[in-house]
Enzyme design. Structure first.
Site, PDB file in Angstrom:
ATOM      1  N   THR A  11       6.676 -27.935  55.255  1.00 52.35           N
ATOM      2  CA  THR A  11       7.051 -28.316  53.888  1.00 52.35           C
ATOM      3  C   THR A  11       5.924 -28.017  52.909  1.00 52.35           C
ATOM      4  O   THR A  11       6.103 -27.283  51.925  1.00 52.35           O
ATOM      5  CB  THR A  11       7.400 -29.825  53.856  1.00 52.35           C
ATOM      6  OG1 THR A  11       8.400 -30.057  54.839  1.00 52.35           O
ATOM      7  CG2 THR A  11       7.897 -30.257  52.501  1.00 52.35           C
ATOM      8  N   VAL A  12       4.746 -28.564  53.179  1.00 52.92           N
ATOM      9  CA  VAL A  12       3.637 -28.417  52.225  1.00 52.92           C
ATOM     10  C   VAL A  12       3.035 -27.002  52.309  1.00 52.92           C
ATOM     11  O   VAL A  12       2.794 -26.360  51.277  1.00 52.92           O
ATOM     12  CB  VAL A  12       2.551 -29.492  52.485  1.00 52.92           C
ATOM     13  CG1 VAL A  12       1.459 -29.399  51.429  1.00 52.92           C
ATOM     14  CG2 VAL A  12       3.160 -30.893  52.497  1.00 52.92           C
ATOM     15  N   GLY A 129      -0.102 -37.894  46.628  1.00 55.29           N
ATOM     16  CA  GLY A 129       0.800 -36.782  46.367  1.00 55.29           C
ATOM     17  C   GLY A 129       0.293 -36.073  45.129  1.00 55.29           C
ATOM     18  O   GLY A 129      -0.888 -35.734  45.027  1.00 55.29           O
ATOM     19  N   GLU A 185      10.170 -40.254  57.360  1.00 52.47           N
ATOM     20  CA  GLU A 185      10.099 -39.585  58.664  1.00 52.47           C
ATOM     21  C   GLU A 185      11.222 -40.118  59.552  1.00 52.47           C
ATOM     22  O   GLU A 185      11.795 -41.173  59.280  1.00 52.47           O
ATOM     23  CB  GLU A 185       8.770 -39.944  59.357  1.00 52.47           C
ATOM     24  CG  GLU A 185       7.538 -39.630  58.561  1.00 52.47           C
ATOM     25  CD  GLU A 185       7.207 -38.151  58.543  1.00 52.47           C
ATOM     26  OE1 GLU A 185       7.559 -37.468  59.509  1.00 52.47           O
ATOM     27  OE2 GLU A 185       6.636 -37.692  57.545  1.00 52.47           O
ATOM     28  N   LYS A 200      -4.092 -44.889  52.698  1.00 56.08           N
ATOM     29  CA  LYS A 200      -4.483 -44.367  51.390  1.00 56.08           C
ATOM     30  C   LYS A 200      -5.410 -45.351  50.674  1.00 56.08           C
ATOM     31  O   LYS A 200      -6.393 -44.950  50.058  1.00 56.08           O
ATOM     32  CB  LYS A 200      -3.225 -44.090  50.566  1.00 56.08           C
ATOM     33  CG  LYS A 200      -2.368 -43.004  51.202  1.00 56.08           C
ATOM     34  CD  LYS A 200      -0.972 -42.968  50.627  1.00 56.08           C
ATOM     35  CE  LYS A 200      -0.162 -41.822  51.205  1.00 56.08           C
ATOM     36  NZ  LYS A 200       1.229 -41.844  50.760  1.00 56.08           N
ATOM     37  N   GLY A 296       7.104 -34.531  48.648  1.00 56.65           N
ATOM     38  CA  GLY A 296       7.988 -33.398  48.364  1.00 56.65           C
ATOM     39  C   GLY A 296       7.180 -32.113  48.360  1.00 56.65           C
ATOM     40  O   GLY A 296       5.967 -32.138  48.121  1.00 56.65           O
TER      41      GLY A 296
HETATM   42  N1  LIG Z   1       5.875 -33.465  53.090  1.00 63.46           N
HETATM   43  C1  LIG Z   1       5.325 -34.168  52.110  1.00 63.46           C
HETATM   44  O1  LIG Z   1       5.956 -34.472  51.106  1.00 63.46           O
HETATM   45  C2  LIG Z   1       3.890 -34.602  52.230  1.00 63.46           C
HETATM   46  C3  LIG Z   1       3.300 -35.307  51.167  1.00 63.46           C
HETATM   47  C4  LIG Z   1       1.958 -35.672  51.251  1.00 63.46           C
HETATM   48  C5  LIG Z   1       1.231 -35.365  52.390  1.00 63.46           C
HETATM   49  N2  LIG Z   1       1.851 -34.721  53.419  1.00 63.46           N
HETATM   50  C6  LIG Z   1       1.060 -34.423  54.619  1.00 63.46           C
HETATM   51  O2  LIG Z   1       0.914 -33.016  54.741  1.00 63.46           O
HETATM   52  C7  LIG Z   1       0.874 -32.654  56.124  1.00 63.46           C
HETATM   53  C8  LIG Z   1       1.962 -31.618  56.419  1.00 63.46           C
HETATM   54  O3  LIG Z   1       3.208 -32.191  56.164  1.00 63.46           O
HETATM   55  P1  LIG Z   1       4.545 -31.318  56.190  1.00 63.46           P
HETATM   56  O4  LIG Z   1       5.601 -32.212  55.644  1.00 63.46           O
HETATM   57  O5  LIG Z   1       4.304 -30.003  55.553  1.00 63.46           O
HETATM   58  O6  LIG Z   1       4.752 -31.117  57.773  1.00 63.46           O
HETATM   59  P2  LIG Z   1       5.757 -30.113  58.510  1.00 63.46           P
HETATM   60  O7  LIG Z   1       6.842 -29.681  57.592  1.00 63.46           O
HETATM   61  O8  LIG Z   1       6.104 -30.742  59.801  1.00 63.46           O
HETATM   62  O9  LIG Z   1       4.865 -28.816  58.804  1.00 63.46           O
HETATM   63  C9  LIG Z   1       3.810 -28.790  59.722  1.00 63.46           C
HETATM   64  C10 LIG Z   1       3.374 -27.358  59.954  1.00 63.46           C
HETATM   65  O10 LIG Z   1       2.178 -27.383  60.716  1.00 63.46           O
HETATM   66  C11 LIG Z   1       2.339 -26.607  61.909  1.00 63.46           C
HETATM   67  N3  LIG Z   1       1.595 -27.289  62.979  1.00 63.46           N
HETATM   68  C12 LIG Z   1       1.809 -28.523  63.487  1.00 63.46           C
HETATM   69  N4  LIG Z   1       0.888 -28.799  64.428  1.00 63.46           N
HETATM   70  C13 LIG Z   1       0.101 -27.717  64.521  1.00 63.46           C
HETATM   71  C14 LIG Z   1      -0.999 -27.383  65.315  1.00 63.46           C
HETATM   72  N5  LIG Z   1      -1.507 -28.221  66.207  1.00 63.46           N
HETATM   73  N6  LIG Z   1      -1.574 -26.174  65.155  1.00 63.46           N
HETATM   74  C15 LIG Z   1      -1.079 -25.308  64.256  1.00 63.46           C
HETATM   75  N7  LIG Z   1      -0.034 -25.554  63.463  1.00 63.46           N
HETATM   76  C16 LIG Z   1       0.555 -26.754  63.598  1.00 63.46           C
HETATM   77  C17 LIG Z   1       3.823 -26.570  62.172  1.00 63.46           C
HETATM   78  O11 LIG Z   1       4.073 -25.414  62.922  1.00 63.46           O
HETATM   79  P3  LIG Z   1       5.331 -25.310  63.912  1.00 63.46           P
HETATM   80  O12 LIG Z   1       6.546 -25.409  63.010  1.00 63.46           O
HETATM   81  O13 LIG Z   1       5.164 -23.978  64.522  1.00 63.46           O
HETATM   82  O14 LIG Z   1       5.223 -26.458  64.858  1.00 63.46           O
HETATM   83  C18 LIG Z   1       4.354 -26.494  60.733  1.00 63.46           C
HETATM   84  O15 LIG Z   1       4.227 -25.164  60.262  1.00 63.46           O
HETATM   85  C19 LIG Z   1       1.030 -33.964  56.903  1.00 63.46           C
HETATM   86  O16 LIG Z   1      -0.249 -34.457  57.232  1.00 63.46           O
HETATM   87  C20 LIG Z   1       1.701 -34.886  55.908  1.00 63.46           C
HETATM   88  O17 LIG Z   1       1.415 -36.248  56.132  1.00 63.46           O
HETATM   89  C21 LIG Z   1       3.147 -34.324  53.365  1.00 63.46           C
END
Ligand SMILES: NC(=O)c1ccc[n+]([C@@H]2O[C@H](COP(=O)([O-])OP(=O)(O)OC[C@H]3O[C@@H](n4cnc5c(N)ncnc54)[C@H](OP(=O)(O)O)[C@@H]3O)[C@@H](O)[C@H]2O)c1
Length: 389
Positions: A11-12, A129, A185, A200, A296
């Site tokens: 996502t990010v 965020g 989640e 946080k 988001g």
């Molecule tokens: N989503 C939000 O709105 C949001 C807001 C604030 C903060 N965050 C934080 O930002 C971070 C990412 O969130 P997200 O929502 O983008 O997660 P996500 O959609 O699950 O994406 C995670 C990405 O990281 C890769 N990945 C996971 N483990 C890995 C590893 N060990 N080595 C290499 N690549 C790896 C995954 O690859 P594969 O698909 O190949 O497994 C995927 O491309 C988290 O820490 C989350 O708490 C998210």
């Protein structure tokens, strides 16, 4: 040309990639000539539709690449991200991360590694965020005495409570909807039990206090015990919000994440949807309110890109550390709303009435520890009363 790496392409990660691609020319015009050289993922099959030369599933490819001196960590993988961030800082590569779990667990260690190796670590997206609370707290705490930080730092909890009060939604229905919308989640415990907000708050309070305040030093009570009965009883005049509160008095602090009750026309009470809002109080600036999307793809990616701009511009304010801070949670006093079936000590009660088979109690101003100690029924719900008229 600055060559950077992205760790994570979910996502990010994809949000950041898209912004850097779409805004490449504008960024270059402003002096930020950037190229994403490598992207780390776990599963290369998932990214078949993109230029394969960009992707790797071997972190060492990035670590060993001397052209890359900045990486943005967005994997969400607690164990591996710790390894990645530590190795990057030790290799004198700058890091930006959106990962609150790893940051909260290893905050001081990362700050030390950053200092020892002259590599920077930025983490705005991990805390508010798109709300630039880290930036403000870092700058303001250099010359202000910040005595209070206060706010909603988790979009999911606000989304649930907002819909329960404004749309009379049921807790489990609205939680399901939040999951469908991608706010919560699959395992929503961290959001509804207040753990995400505690991470946080721990980071913000450690910056403000200039010393280590761990997650364990922050008391937490989630919103998962709230029911329609609370909404029915309170809804006409009040709103409940899961609220982070950090207070400082010299080197003493109070840290709490728990539901709080506001009159329904107050600013925090009216915060809608999955938004975040923070109020910071200090001696020179008095009060600062920040509000915006807490999660988001693009709001979070926008915060990451702002970090990138700050980092490359050299806006680096050192976070002070090493202060001895004393936890004063045991002396924290407030009045509480309590819905319970159990008995509660009469001398702590300001008023009580029966409602739909429950005791609805307004406590006197009491020690929080006395409230917790005296709750006998585990389905009870409580909220701190944020007005005392
Ligand atoms: N989503 C939000 O709105 C949001 C807001 C604030 C903060 N965050 C934080 O930002 C971070 C990412 O969130 P997200 O929502 O983008 O997660 P996500 O959609 O699950 O994406 C995670 C990405 O990281 C890769 N990945 C996971 N483990 C890995 C590893 N060990 N080595 C290499 N690549 C790896 C995954 O690859 P594969 O698909 O190949 O497994 C995927 O491309 C988290 O820490 C989350 O708490 C998210």
């Amino acid at each position: 040309m600055k060559k950077i790496a992205l760790l994570g392409f979910g996502t990010v990660g994809q949000g950041v990639f898209n912004i850097l691609k779409e805004k490449k020319a504008e960024l270059k015009k402003r002096g930020f000539d950037l190229e994403v050289k490598k992207i780390l993922v776990r599963n290369l099959n998932k990214v078949k539709d993109f230029d394969p030369s960009l992707f790797t599933n071997d972190f060492e490819d990035i670590l060993r690449d001397d052209e890359i001196d900045l990486a943005i960590e967005m994997t969400g993988d607690l164990e591996n991200s710790y390894i990645y961030i530590s190795k990057l800082l030790k290799a004198k590569k700058d890091v930006i991360t959106s990962n609150k779990s790893v940051l909260s667990l290893h905050f001081e260690e990362f700050l030390n590694l950053s200092k020892e190796n002259g590599a920077k670590i930025y983490f705005e997206a991990a805390v508010g965020g798109t709300v630039p609370v880290v930036r403000e707290v870092k700058a303001l705490s250099i010359f202000n005495k910040i005595d209070k930080i206060y706010g909603i730092l988790n979009g999911t909890s606000n989304y649930i409570l907002y819909n329960m009060f404004e749309n009379k939604a049921d807790y489990s229905e609205v939680l399901e909807k939040a999951q469908e919308l991608g706010y919560a989640e699959r395992d929503p415990s961290d959001d509804v039990l207040g753990y995400d907000m505690r991470r946080k708050l721990r980071i913000l309070m450690s910056i403000i206090g200039g010393g280590k305040i761990t997650e364990d030093e922050i008391e937490v009570f989630g919103l998962d015990k709230i029911t329609k009965i609370d909404v029915e009883y309170l809804g006409e005049n009040y709103r409940v919000k899961e609220l982070a509160l950090g207070k400082f008095n010299k080197n003493k602090f109070v840290g709490l994440v728990e539901p709080a009750l506001f009159k329904k026309d107050e600013d925090l009470a009216r915060l809608d949807d999955a938004n975040n809002m923070v109020e910071i109080y200090g001696d020179y600036f008095e009060k600062l309110t920040l509000k915006g999307k807490g999660a988001g793809r693009y709001p979070t990616a926008s915060a990451v890109v702002c970090d990138l701009i700050d980092l490359l511009s050299g806006n680096d304010w050192e976070i002070s550390s090493g202060n001895d801070l004393i936890n004063e949670n045991k002396n924290f006093k407030a009045s509480y709303y309590l819905r319970t079936k159990g008995d509660f000590p009469k001398d702590l009660i300001a008023s009580q009435e029966e409602f739909k088979g429950y005791k609805i109690i307004r406590t006197k101003e009491i020690l929080r520890s006395d409230l917790i100690k005296n709750i006998k029924d585990e389905d009870s719900f409580f909220a701190r009363i944020e007005e005392n008229d």
